[in-house]
Write a protein that holds these residues in place. Sequence first.
Motif, PDB file in Angstrom:
ATOM      1  N   LYS A 209       0.751  -0.884   0.079  1.00 45.32           N
ATOM      2  CA  LYS A 209      -0.001   0.005  -0.128  1.00 45.32           C
ATOM      3  C   LYS A 209       0.781   1.708  -0.048  1.00 45.32           C
ATOM      4  N   GLY A 213       5.323   0.309   4.022  1.00 43.26           N
ATOM      5  CA  GLY A 213       4.188  -0.162   4.582  1.00 43.26           C
ATOM      6  C   GLY A 213       4.092  -1.118   5.327  1.00 43.26           C
ATOM      7  N   LYS A 230       4.202  -7.685  10.046  1.00 49.50           N
ATOM      8  CA  LYS A 230       2.706  -6.672   9.636  1.00 49.50           C
ATOM      9  C   LYS A 230       3.250  -5.982   8.303  1.00 49.50           C
ATOM     10  N   GLU A 232       1.070  -3.986   5.513  1.00 45.55           N
ATOM     11  CA  GLU A 232      -0.519  -2.908   4.838  1.00 45.55           C
ATOM     12  C   GLU A 232      -0.308  -3.401   3.359  1.00 45.55           C
ATOM     13  N   SER A 237      -5.392  -5.099   4.952  1.00 40.64           N
ATOM     14  CA  SER A 237      -3.817  -6.215   5.798  1.00 40.64           C
ATOM     15  C   SER A 237      -3.439  -7.480   5.857  1.00 40.64           C
TER      16      SER A 237
END
Length: 256
Positions: A209, A213, A230, A232, A237
């Motif tokens: 994204k 991210g 993690k 995005e 997500s």
Amino acid sequence: MKKILIIVTTIISFLGYSQLTNIADGESLTLRIHYGFLNAGSANLTTKKVNYDGSPHLYVKGTGQTTGAVRAFFKVEDLYESYINIATELPSFYVRNVREGSYTQHLQTVFNHHNNTLVLTDKKTPANGSKTIKSVKGVQDMLSCFYYLRSKTPAELKIGTVINMNVWIDDEMFPFQLKVTGTENLKTKFGTINCLKIIPSVKSGRVFKEKEGVTMWVSNDYNHIPILLKAELAVGSLKASIDDFKNVKYPLKFIK
């Protein structure tokens, strides 16, 4: 699933020179993948020491698949393979063979590091033959870049380090810049463990994204295994967490 393996394996390739000395024969790492609130799938990496083209290599196999409710409407079965020369720590042969819904792809790459070229073959259309592509010095593939980091000691991973690397993914070269930003204690199903926090700068739009991210945490020890990711993505997500590990050469220091 291509996005998952790109993230899990590529962004932790930043640590530079490796000797593959702390990879155990038969090591296995499994990550549980969550997409939003869904348990979306899993990714597994295994190793085996073999002879390839007359020299010792580390054979790495990466698999990814959707599970549960996600698999019911979108079936993914991905296979990645890499033969990494133990003496040079560079890939010799790389395979991507994937089935993602109605999409399939089967690519094979032979690396010629002596003249910085590679030979790409599309096994789906063998009649088209192979093509030779200009490469760069020290190029890694999606799997080899992960093991390229593994022999680095914690003393060599200084906060603030910025590393640039070129990684061959499918049929394209991707430049990555990665930063070691700090350390954190993370809770896992096995206990709490100290981790290095890493943030890569990646090409936004196609997979991610934003330019930055993604955040990855790897164990702050001699193993450097991925503990948590993690990301995005362009749509939604993703989170990946360590779910299982076997035959890791150095004991992981989890605190209950």
